[in-house]
Motif scaffolding. Structure first.
Motif, PDB file in Angstrom:
ATOM      1  N   ARG A  70       0.835  -1.208   0.000  1.00  0.00           N
ATOM      2  CA  ARG A  70       0.000   0.000   0.000  1.00  0.00           C
ATOM      3  C   ARG A  70       0.873   1.262   0.000  1.00  0.00           C
ATOM      4  O   ARG A  70       0.614   2.216  -0.728  1.00  0.00           O
ATOM      5  CB  ARG A  70      -0.932  -0.014   1.207  1.00  0.00           C
ATOM      6  CG  ARG A  70      -1.883   1.163   1.223  1.00  0.00           C
ATOM      7  CD  ARG A  70      -2.940   1.087   2.313  1.00  0.00           C
ATOM      8  NE  ARG A  70      -2.414   0.764   3.614  1.00  0.00           N
ATOM      9  CZ  ARG A  70      -2.690  -0.344   4.291  1.00  0.00           C
ATOM     10  NH1 ARG A  70      -3.493  -1.252   3.780  1.00  0.00           N
ATOM     11  NH2 ARG A  70      -2.164  -0.550   5.483  1.00  0.00           N
ATOM     12  N   ARG A  73       2.326   1.755  -3.429  1.00  0.00           N
ATOM     13  CA  ARG A  73       1.281   2.251  -4.347  1.00  0.00           C
ATOM     14  C   ARG A  73       1.022   3.735  -4.147  1.00  0.00           C
ATOM     15  O   ARG A  73       0.827   4.482  -5.103  1.00  0.00           O
ATOM     16  CB  ARG A  73      -0.009   1.465  -4.146  1.00  0.00           C
ATOM     17  CG  ARG A  73       0.021   0.109  -4.765  1.00  0.00           C
ATOM     18  CD  ARG A  73      -1.317  -0.572  -4.610  1.00  0.00           C
ATOM     19  NE  ARG A  73      -1.315  -1.869  -5.246  1.00  0.00           N
ATOM     20  CZ  ARG A  73      -2.267  -2.758  -5.115  1.00  0.00           C
ATOM     21  NH1 ARG A  73      -3.321  -2.499  -4.369  1.00  0.00           N
ATOM     22  NH2 ARG A  73      -2.175  -3.917  -5.733  1.00  0.00           N
ATOM     23  N   GLU A  74       0.999   4.172  -2.890  1.00  0.00           N
ATOM     24  CA  GLU A  74       0.801   5.594  -2.609  1.00  0.00           C
ATOM     25  C   GLU A  74       1.956   6.418  -3.164  1.00  0.00           C
ATOM     26  O   GLU A  74       1.746   7.486  -3.746  1.00  0.00           O
ATOM     27  CB  GLU A  74       0.654   5.815  -1.105  1.00  0.00           C
ATOM     28  CG  GLU A  74      -0.640   5.284  -0.537  1.00  0.00           C
ATOM     29  CD  GLU A  74      -0.675   5.280   0.985  1.00  0.00           C
ATOM     30  OE1 GLU A  74       0.355   5.628   1.624  1.00  0.00           O
ATOM     31  OE2 GLU A  74      -1.728   4.912   1.533  1.00  0.00           O
ATOM     32  N   GLN A  75       3.180   5.937  -2.995  1.00  0.00           N
ATOM     33  CA  GLN A  75       4.336   6.640  -3.541  1.00  0.00           C
ATOM     34  C   GLN A  75       4.266   6.696  -5.061  1.00  0.00           C
ATOM     35  O   GLN A  75       4.556   7.738  -5.666  1.00  0.00           O
ATOM     36  CB  GLN A  75       5.631   5.950  -3.103  1.00  0.00           C
ATOM     37  CG  GLN A  75       5.953   6.105  -1.642  1.00  0.00           C
ATOM     38  CD  GLN A  75       7.160   5.271  -1.233  1.00  0.00           C
ATOM     39  OE1 GLN A  75       7.627   4.403  -1.968  1.00  0.00           O
ATOM     40  NE2 GLN A  75       7.666   5.534  -0.030  1.00  0.00           N
ATOM     41  N   LEU A  76       3.873   5.597  -5.677  1.00  0.00           N
ATOM     42  CA  LEU A  76       3.748   5.554  -7.136  1.00  0.00           C
ATOM     43  C   LEU A  76       2.678   6.531  -7.614  1.00  0.00           C
ATOM     44  O   LEU A  76       2.878   7.241  -8.611  1.00  0.00           O
ATOM     45  CB  LEU A  76       3.417   4.135  -7.593  1.00  0.00           C
ATOM     46  CG  LEU A  76       3.272   3.930  -9.101  1.00  0.00           C
ATOM     47  CD1 LEU A  76       4.557   4.328  -9.822  1.00  0.00           C
ATOM     48  CD2 LEU A  76       2.907   2.491  -9.404  1.00  0.00           C
ATOM     49  N   ALA A  77       1.567   6.608  -6.911  1.00  0.00           N
ATOM     50  CA  ALA A  77       0.513   7.547  -7.288  1.00  0.00           C
ATOM     51  C   ALA A  77       1.009   8.989  -7.189  1.00  0.00           C
ATOM     52  O   ALA A  77       0.723   9.819  -8.065  1.00  0.00           O
ATOM     53  CB  ALA A  77      -0.715   7.339  -6.409  1.00  0.00           C
ATOM     54  N   ARG A  78       1.785   9.291  -6.125  1.00  0.00           N
ATOM     55  CA  ARG A  78       2.347  10.645  -6.003  1.00  0.00           C
ATOM     56  C   ARG A  78       3.305  10.940  -7.145  1.00  0.00           C
ATOM     57  O   ARG A  78       3.304  12.041  -7.715  1.00  0.00           O
ATOM     58  CB  ARG A  78       3.065  10.800  -4.656  1.00  0.00           C
ATOM     59  CG  ARG A  78       2.132  10.988  -3.491  1.00  0.00           C
ATOM     60  CD  ARG A  78       2.862  11.480  -2.246  1.00  0.00           C
ATOM     61  NE  ARG A  78       3.916  10.589  -1.786  1.00  0.00           N
ATOM     62  CZ  ARG A  78       3.740   9.575  -0.946  1.00  0.00           C
ATOM     63  NH1 ARG A  78       2.548   9.322  -0.457  1.00  0.00           N
ATOM     64  NH2 ARG A  78       4.749   8.824  -0.575  1.00  0.00           N
ATOM     65  N   GLU A  80       3.264   9.597 -10.145  1.00  0.00           N
ATOM     66  CA  GLU A  80       2.492   9.754 -11.375  1.00  0.00           C
ATOM     67  C   GLU A  80       1.864  11.140 -11.449  1.00  0.00           C
ATOM     68  O   GLU A  80       1.850  11.767 -12.509  1.00  0.00           O
ATOM     69  CB  GLU A  80       1.412   8.669 -11.471  1.00  0.00           C
ATOM     70  CG  GLU A  80       1.970   7.310 -11.794  1.00  0.00           C
ATOM     71  CD  GLU A  80       0.906   6.218 -11.774  1.00  0.00           C
ATOM     72  OE1 GLU A  80      -0.174   6.418 -11.165  1.00  0.00           O
ATOM     73  OE2 GLU A  80       1.164   5.156 -12.365  1.00  0.00           O
ATOM     74  N   ARG A  81       1.336  11.626 -10.316  1.00  0.00           N
ATOM     75  CA  ARG A  81       0.763  12.990 -10.306  1.00  0.00           C
ATOM     76  C   ARG A  81       1.838  14.026 -10.583  1.00  0.00           C
ATOM     77  O   ARG A  81       1.625  14.982 -11.342  1.00  0.00           O
ATOM     78  CB  ARG A  81       0.081  13.250  -8.959  1.00  0.00           C
ATOM     79  CG  ARG A  81      -1.244  12.557  -8.804  1.00  0.00           C
ATOM     80  CD  ARG A  81      -2.018  13.076  -7.600  1.00  0.00           C
ATOM     81  NE  ARG A  81      -1.329  12.852  -6.339  1.00  0.00           N
ATOM     82  CZ  ARG A  81      -1.439  11.767  -5.597  1.00  0.00           C
ATOM     83  NH1 ARG A  81      -2.215  10.776  -5.984  1.00  0.00           N
ATOM     84  NH2 ARG A  81      -0.784  11.649  -4.452  1.00  0.00           N
ATOM     85  N   SER A  84       2.830  13.922 -14.234  1.00  0.00           N
ATOM     86  CA  SER A  84       1.786  14.557 -15.041  1.00  0.00           C
ATOM     87  C   SER A  84       1.886  16.073 -14.954  1.00  0.00           C
ATOM     88  O   SER A  84       1.756  16.777 -15.968  1.00  0.00           O
ATOM     89  CB  SER A  84       0.410  14.090 -14.563  1.00  0.00           C
ATOM     90  OG  SER A  84      -0.599  14.729 -15.295  1.00  0.00           O
TER      91      SER A  84
END
Length: 101
Positions: A70, A73-78, A80-81, A84
């Protein structure tokens, strides 16, 4: 109740009245709510203990636990943002450069 009702329906209605009343009064008193909150709290503590034990066992054999996955995944989402946002900034700079140049 009408006399045209089938006998099985009359039996069901009587059974519901015989069982439903006591059950309804039992679930509407404070003892029931206290017991339910205690069971919920105990269940949460038990789940926490099991998760802690499984996390330690997985880490013992050098495997990731659910919390590790988890967190990644949170680090990956950050990331990706952020990627972007950087892509948008680069596109804006290229747009300005194309208009000026």
């Amino acid at each position: 109740m009408s006399s045209a009702q089938p006998i099985w329906l009359k039996v069901v209605y009587r059974l519901e009245r015989a069982i439903g009343g006591p059950v309804e009064s039992a679930v509407h008193n404070d003892v029931y709510f206290d017991a339910m909150s205690q069971m919920t709290r105990t269940g949460s503590q038990l789940i926490g203990a099991v998760e802690g034990l499984s996390r330690r066992c997985l880490h013992l054999v050098n495997l990731p636990a659910g919390t590790d996955v988890r967190r990644v995944r949170e680090q990956l989402a950050r990331m990706e943002r952020r990627l972007s946002a950087l892509s948008d900034e680069i596109a804006a700079l290229e747009d300005v450069r194309d208009r000026v140049g």
